[in-house]
Design a protein around this motif. Structure first.
Motif, mmCIF file in Angstrom:
data_model
loop_
_atom_site.group_PDB
_atom_site.id
_atom_site.type_symbol
_atom_site.label_atom_id
_atom_site.label_comp_id
_atom_site.label_asym_id
_atom_site.label_seq_id
_atom_site.Cartn_x
_atom_site.Cartn_y
_atom_site.Cartn_z
ATOM 1 N N VAL A 70 0.810 -1.220 0.000
ATOM 2 C CA VAL A 70 0.000 0.000 0.000
ATOM 3 C C VAL A 70 0.845 1.272 0.000
ATOM 4 C CG1 VAL A 70 -1.503 1.265 1.620
ATOM 5 C CG2 VAL A 70 -2.019 -1.108 1.019
ATOM 6 N N LYS A 71 2.098 1.178 0.446
ATOM 7 C CA LYS A 71 2.938 2.377 0.505
ATOM 8 C C LYS A 71 3.172 2.987 -0.879
ATOM 9 C CE LYS A 71 6.437 0.129 2.404
ATOM 10 N NZ LYS A 71 6.073 -1.309 2.269
ATOM 11 N N ALA A 72 3.020 2.179 -1.920
ATOM 12 C CA ALA A 72 3.276 2.709 -3.268
ATOM 13 C C ALA A 72 2.204 3.717 -3.686
ATOM 14 C CB ALA A 72 3.350 1.569 -4.283
ATOM 15 N N ASN A 73 0.963 3.455 -3.284
ATOM 16 C CA ASN A 73 -0.148 4.369 -3.609
ATOM 17 C C ASN A 73 -1.303 4.005 -2.694
ATOM 18 O OD1 ASN A 73 -2.439 5.659 -4.686
ATOM 19 N ND2 ASN A 73 -1.595 5.616 -6.756
ATOM 20 N N PHE A 74 -1.548 4.843 -1.691
ATOM 21 C CA PHE A 74 -2.534 4.444 -0.682
ATOM 22 C C PHE A 74 -3.928 5.009 -0.924
ATOM 23 C CE2 PHE A 74 -0.497 7.719 2.467
ATOM 24 C CZ PHE A 74 -1.205 8.775 1.894
ATOM 25 N N LEU A 109 0.919 12.320 -13.854
ATOM 26 C CA LEU A 109 0.711 13.590 -13.153
ATOM 27 C C LEU A 109 0.557 14.661 -14.230
ATOM 28 C CD1 LEU A 109 0.711 15.519 -10.738
ATOM 29 C CD2 LEU A 109 3.216 15.407 -10.736
ATOM 30 N N LEU A 110 -0.630 15.249 -14.234
ATOM 31 C CA LEU A 110 -0.956 16.228 -15.266
ATOM 32 C C LEU A 110 -0.623 17.621 -14.741
ATOM 33 C CD1 LEU A 110 -2.306 15.985 -18.019
ATOM 34 C CD2 LEU A 110 -4.522 16.242 -16.881
ATOM 35 N N GLU A 137 4.605 17.083 -5.381
ATOM 36 C CA GLU A 137 3.686 16.073 -5.922
ATOM 37 C C GLU A 137 4.431 14.808 -6.340
ATOM 38 O OE1 GLU A 137 3.339 19.506 -7.077
ATOM 39 O OE2 GLU A 137 2.069 19.519 -5.322
ATOM 40 N N LEU A 138 5.644 14.964 -6.837
ATOM 41 C CA LEU A 138 6.434 13.805 -7.281
ATOM 42 C C LEU A 138 7.899 14.090 -6.970
ATOM 43 C CD1 LEU A 138 6.370 11.044 -8.868
ATOM 44 C CD2 LEU A 138 6.992 12.383 -10.887
ATOM 45 N N GLY A 179 2.338 6.737 -10.779
ATOM 46 C CA GLY A 179 1.378 6.070 -9.881
ATOM 47 C C GLY A 179 2.001 5.501 -8.622
ATOM 48 N N ALA A 180 3.302 5.207 -8.646
ATOM 49 C CA ALA A 180 3.945 4.630 -7.460
ATOM 50 C C ALA A 180 4.848 5.670 -6.809
ATOM 51 C CB ALA A 180 4.772 3.403 -7.836
ATOM 52 N N TYR A 181 4.720 5.836 -5.514
ATOM 53 C CA TYR A 181 5.566 6.741 -4.741
ATOM 54 C C TYR A 181 5.483 8.175 -5.292
ATOM 55 C CZ TYR A 181 7.072 2.104 -3.414
ATOM 56 O OH TYR A 181 7.069 0.794 -3.020
ATOM 57 N N GLY A 182 4.289 8.531 -5.767
ATOM 58 C CA GLY A 182 4.021 9.892 -6.229
ATOM 59 C C GLY A 182 3.246 10.631 -5.151
#
Ligand code: LLP
Length: 417
Positions: free
Chosen positions: A62-66, A289-290, A314-315, A373-376
């Motif tokens: 879940v840490k990648a994208n919660f 990310l837009l 954001e990233l 999507g991951a760690y963003g």
């Protein structure tokens, strides 16, 4: 250009599935995370297919994208969850994941987190030290429970990846030293409230070479044999996460099938359930990310900059790991320029790309920072008074707002003034 079934140009405009990113920015504003539900589904199914011969249980890290909707999407497909804190456990439970499908990790679990995990009834806690085993035993005793625990081993294998994301090396804080295991096994006779259910490892992240998994798994297998000889009947062997994705088309990730090819024959004969904890693999390429170009400028050296409205808040991956993310203009441009894509934060490390050849977009146009999507969003912050961005999920032609943009009021709401 990163080739994706889910983010593609249609009539010279970048789309997610059937939805124009231009349209999404007009409705929801920027910066905006856009996630393709179909991409999540496809990544999960590809992973499952690769390991189909092996009795296993995949726990999404879940840490990648919660984001709750991301967790729920994967859970609906059959995934369990790997959580690293009380907060992540709360999120997984809120997303509707059953506690018995959640495994609880963490190198420094607080007592209240151990209580929360045991009271929720998680599948197992992965212990990382003798002191922690004693703490879990004491807390389980106080609660009148038997705690299912797995031992996270540090196999002393240095996987080749960025030094900040290698975890299976003896230099690092993670896990129990492999050489300490005999003492740890004997400790169990003094800890009546624990049940040893498995052995666990996680050697790092974004690992391209399956050989590192092979080396670490061999160590885990030797310890598994030892545990069996000592009379422990383990149910699980947890291989961790770390499977790679392609960020840069020039450096394509090793396909997951090549990991399965090596690991399945090693693990199949054991007769235990194998646990995998992929994070990045399932979510990295599902989101972009837009961001909007605020200004273009150049200096006397001829260097050109796109100043955009998203940044390291954001990233943070380019700033923290010098990681590569493709940056694509939402409106396709034949002509390209070489430029830095930088954010509005007061740090020189606030960039998405440096000296990159990129479509010659104009001020006011949109850029998509790919593979976010991951760690963003999870590593986002309010630094510089930034508001956390909105997040949407796209499924075919359907769009759902899955996280509202933060407001100025929320920025100060917890302060007592
Ligand atoms: N299991 C454990 C115990 C972990 O610590 C991690 C990641 C995973 C599973 C999932 O690893 P994955 O499959 O996503 O590689 N922020 C860094 C990555 C940090 C990874 C931390 N642990 C980045 O943006 O590259």
């Amino acid at each position: 250009m990163l080739d994706s079934n889910f983010f593609h140009y249609n009539a010279a405009t970048l789309h997610c599935d059937e939805v124009s990113l231009e349209g999404l920015a007009a409705i929801f504003g920027t910066p905006l995370f856009v996630t393709s539900r179909r991409s999540l589904t496809e990544s999960y199914q590809t992973f499952e297919h690769a390991f189909k011969e092996l009795p296993h249980f995949t726990c999404y890290s879940v840490k990648a994208n919660f984001n709750l909707t991301v967790i729920r999407t994967l859970a609906e497909l059959g995934c369990g969850c790997d959580v690293n804190s009380g907060g992540e456990l709360y999120r997984a439970l809120q997303a509707g994941v059953a506690a018995e499908k959640i495994i609880f990790a963490g190198v420094g679990k607080r007592s209240d987190e151990i209580v929360y995990a045991l009271q929720s009834g998680v599948l197992m806690l992965k212990a990382e030290s003798m002191s922690e085993l004693r703490a879990i035993d004491r807390i389980a005793g106080e609660l009148g429970k038997t705690a299912p625990v797995a031992l996270r081993i540090n196999p002393n294998v240095t996987a080749e990846t960025h030094p900040y994301i290698t975890t299976g090396d003896s230099k690092e804080k993670f896990g129990i030293d492999e050489l300490e295991l005999p003492r740890v096994f004997s400790l169990f006779s003094q800890l009546p409230n624990l049940k040893l259910v498995g052995l666990d490892m996680h050697i790092g992240s974004q690992i391209f070479d399956p050989q590192y998994y092979v080396a670490a798994t061999l160590k885990l297998l030797a310890l598994f044999k030892e545990s069996k000889e000592l009379g422990f009947a383990l149910e699980f062997l947890d291989i961790g996460g770390g499977f790679p994705v392609t960020y840069d088309p020039l450096k394509p990730a090793t396909p997951i099938e090549q990991f399965a090819e090596k690991l399945v024959p090693m693990l199949q004969p054991l007769g235990v359930k194998v646990i995998f904890e992929p994070g990045r693999y399932l979510v990295a390429n599902a989101s972009v990310l837009l961001t909007r170009i605020l200004y273009k400028k150049s200096n006397h050296t001829g260097k050109q900059f796109f100043v955009v409205d998203a940044g390291m808040t954001e990233l943070i991956r380019p700033a923290l790991y010098q990681s590569h993310h493709e940056v694509q203009p939402v409106t396709f441009h034949e002509e390209t320029i070489v430029a830095d894509v930088v954010g509005p934060i007061c740090e020189s490390s606030d960039f998405f790309a440096r000296q990159r050849s990129i479509g010659a977009a104009e001020e006011g146009e949109l850029l998509a920072v790919m593979s976010s999507g991951a760690y963003g969003a999870v590593m986002g912050s309010n630094y510089n008074g930034r508001l956390r961005p909105a997040e949407v999920m796209v499924n075919g032609s359907e769009v759902k707002l899955v996280r509202k943009r933060e407001t100025l009021e929320q920025l100060v709401q917890n302060e007592l003034f």
